[in-house]
Write an enzyme that holds these catalytic residues in place. Structure first.
Site, PDB file in Angstrom:
ATOM      1  N   GLU A  84       0.809  -1.224   0.000  1.00  0.00           N
ATOM      2  CA  GLU A  84       0.000   0.000   0.000  1.00  0.00           C
ATOM      3  C   GLU A  84       0.845   1.278   0.000  1.00  0.00           C
ATOM      4  OE1 GLU A  84      -2.711  -0.384   3.263  1.00  0.00           O
ATOM      5  OE2 GLU A  84      -3.489  -2.303   2.561  1.00  0.00           O
ATOM      6  N   ASN A  89       1.966  -5.325  -3.100  1.00  0.00           N
ATOM      7  CA  ASN A  89       0.579  -5.632  -2.752  1.00  0.00           C
ATOM      8  C   ASN A  89      -0.182  -4.351  -2.446  1.00  0.00           C
ATOM      9  OD1 ASN A  89      -1.398  -7.783  -2.032  1.00  0.00           O
ATOM     10  ND2 ASN A  89      -1.265  -6.904   0.007  1.00  0.00           N
ATOM     11  N   ASP A 115     -12.392 -10.460  -0.304  1.00  0.00           N
ATOM     12  CA  ASP A 115     -13.700 -10.547   0.344  1.00  0.00           C
ATOM     13  C   ASP A 115     -14.644  -9.617  -0.413  1.00  0.00           C
ATOM     14  OD1 ASP A 115     -12.979  -7.961   1.429  1.00  0.00           O
ATOM     15  OD2 ASP A 115     -12.214  -8.940   3.229  1.00  0.00           O
ATOM     16  N   HIS A 173     -10.545  -6.264  -1.847  1.00  0.00           N
ATOM     17  CA  HIS A 173     -11.592  -6.023  -0.845  1.00  0.00           C
ATOM     18  C   HIS A 173     -12.732  -5.317  -1.587  1.00  0.00           C
ATOM     19  CE1 HIS A 173      -9.076  -7.360   2.385  1.00  0.00           C
ATOM     20  NE2 HIS A 173      -8.133  -6.479   2.081  1.00  0.00           N
TER      21      HIS A 173
END
Length: 464
Positions: A164, A205, A271, A241
């Site tokens: 990030e 990532n 998710d 996400h």
């Protein structure tokens, strides 16, 4: 770490990777011993030359029903928290791997590969980091990466080296590393990770880079630059996400463009959250979304695997961060498989049978109930019951009853309150769906198990 234990873990990780490769070229997928289960998601993914895994955290390792699923359903595990800086180096120069080692040991005991997460991130840092002078932080970062990646050398197949580092508009996040070291810190972290563990695949990532846009463009340009400069980078992790019904339309295209740069891609933290409570419509959309993500990965050869960010709704991070949202995973709070599980199962090559067999309940009682089996697989099925108001006024409540004739059971039901007395099932409305307007409908659904032909029962309905 004692040398013998380290060697044993390295052999196990290598064996797991070799098994995945063998499955990819035609080895039969063995079914688990459970009578009502087919191949697991991990087995199906391995047959496609990929993994399907779950993140996990230390507190859940004491929950036996949880670990029974974690250890059997998946062929990969990500250490959700305890490889992060605040846990591994809580004090400068003092390293502690006690908690992360427990998760790695669990994975090894269950023949699962491990993704390491994460070496350099702006969050979950120990407080002492902020006090390090700018001229020392690069050395501190290199030492941290070398120690952590070195500790797990041969035990981790992927490392999320930097996590990030970009804002939504594609600019650099102004983390302590960016401010004190500058743009070079990402490359330096990757170099240190490669030196510490030459065999691990090194990943960048991030979240909100699943589709093509300013942020994913910035990551794309970073990877392209690294490849041109010879800076070691092997993969890009798309956290994924996602929000119900909002899978980016450019997901597959985005995966492919990263792959075309010569790096692997992984869906690292999947998710798909919804506004709670769940209902049959939301579950159907979520299942479709999980299928879309899985198919997008399968469509690109260099998409190596998918990891859900834990697997059970009861252990999801979503409700604590997004109030009123949740139900984002493929198992419910009671470890029952949701429609999203079966969508992934089928996308990975598992077999299900879809049927439209229905029975409609009595008339003249103010409502009818239509029972429909919507999906069926070896030992299990999904059903939906639609309740229609046939009276002259709106209902204030409703009750549906039926009797199973072949030993069927209900394992997880939503949008209703179930009372079971042997084979006799009674479902009453939930607090929020008792009112049905004239000629209106509502529905509840459930996942069940069966041992026979699973004939649909006759249902009756009554209104309050």
């Amino acid at each position: 770490m004692p040398a013998p234990a380290g060697r044993a873990r390295r052999v196990l990780a290598a064996t797991t990777v070799a098994v995945m490769g063998t499955l990819a070229v035609g080895m039969a997928v063995a079914a688990p011993s459970s009578a009502d289960a087919g191949p697991t998601l991990g087995q199906l993914a391995a047959a496609q030359g990929r993994y399907f895994g779950s993140a996990t955290d230390n507190p859940t390792l004491d929950n036996a029903p949880y670990t029974a699923v974690l250890g059997s359903e998946f062929n990969q595990i990500t250490v959700g928290n305890t490889q992060k800086w605040m846990y591994t180096e809580p004090n400068r120069g003092q390293f502690d791997y006690t908690q992360a080692d427990k998760i790695v040991a669990f994975a090894q005991a269950h023949d699962q590969i491990v993704r390491g997460h994460t070496l350099v991130w702006h969050n979950q840092l120990p407080g002492w980091i902020d006090t390090v002078p700018a001229g020392e932080l690069l050395g501190v970062m290199r030492d941290h990466v070398a120690n952590v990646a070195g500790h797990y050398q041969g035990e981790v197949v992927h490392w999320d080296v930097v996590n990030e580092a970009f804002e939504e508009d594609g600019t650099r996040r102004q983390s302590v590393f960016q401010q004190k070291i500058g743009d070079s810190y990402i490359a330096e972290a990757f170099k240190a990770a490669r030196a510490a563990d030459p065999d691990a695949k090194l990943y960048y990532n991030d979240y909100n880079i699943e589709g093509i846009g300013a942020k994913s463009d910035a990551v794309y340009n970073l990877v392209k630059s690294f490849k041109q400069q010879g800076i070691p980078i092997d993969g890009v992790g798309l956290q994924a996400h996602l929000i119900l019904g909002q899978v980016p339309s450019t997901l597959r295209q985005n995966i492919q463009r990263f792959a075309d740069l010569g790096v692997d891609v992984a869906i690292t933290e999947l998710d798909i959250r919804m506004r709670t409570p769940r209902d049959a419509t939301k579950d159907a959309q979520q299942a479709a979304d999980y299928r879309t993500v899985t198919n997008a990965c399968l469509a690109v050869a260099r998409c190596v695997g998918i990891t859900v960010w834990d697997f059970s709704d009861g252990y999801s991070w979503i409700p604590s961060v997004f109030p009123g949202e949740g139900a984002a995973l493929i198992y419910d709070e009671n470890f029952a498989k949701k429609p999203s599980y079966w969508a992934v199962h089928e996308a990975l090559g598992g077999t299900t049978t879809t049927t439209t067999t229905t029975t409609t309940g009595n008339t003249g009682s103010g409502c009818t109930a239509t029972y429909r089996v919507t999906g069926q697989w070896h030992g299990g099925y999904q059903a939906e019951v639609t309740v229609r108001n046939t009276g002259a006024t709106a209902t204030s409540g409703w009750t549906v009853r039926w009797t199973f004739a072949q030993g069927q059971t209900v394992r997880s039901l939503w949008n209703g309150v179930l009372t079971a007395d042997g084979q006799e099932m009674t479902v009453r409305n939930a607090p929020y769906n008792g009112r049905i307007t004239v000629d209106g409908t509502t529905a509840f659904g459930f996942i069940g198990a069966h041992t026979g032909t699973n004939d649909t029962p006759t249902v009756t309905c009554a209104t309050a």
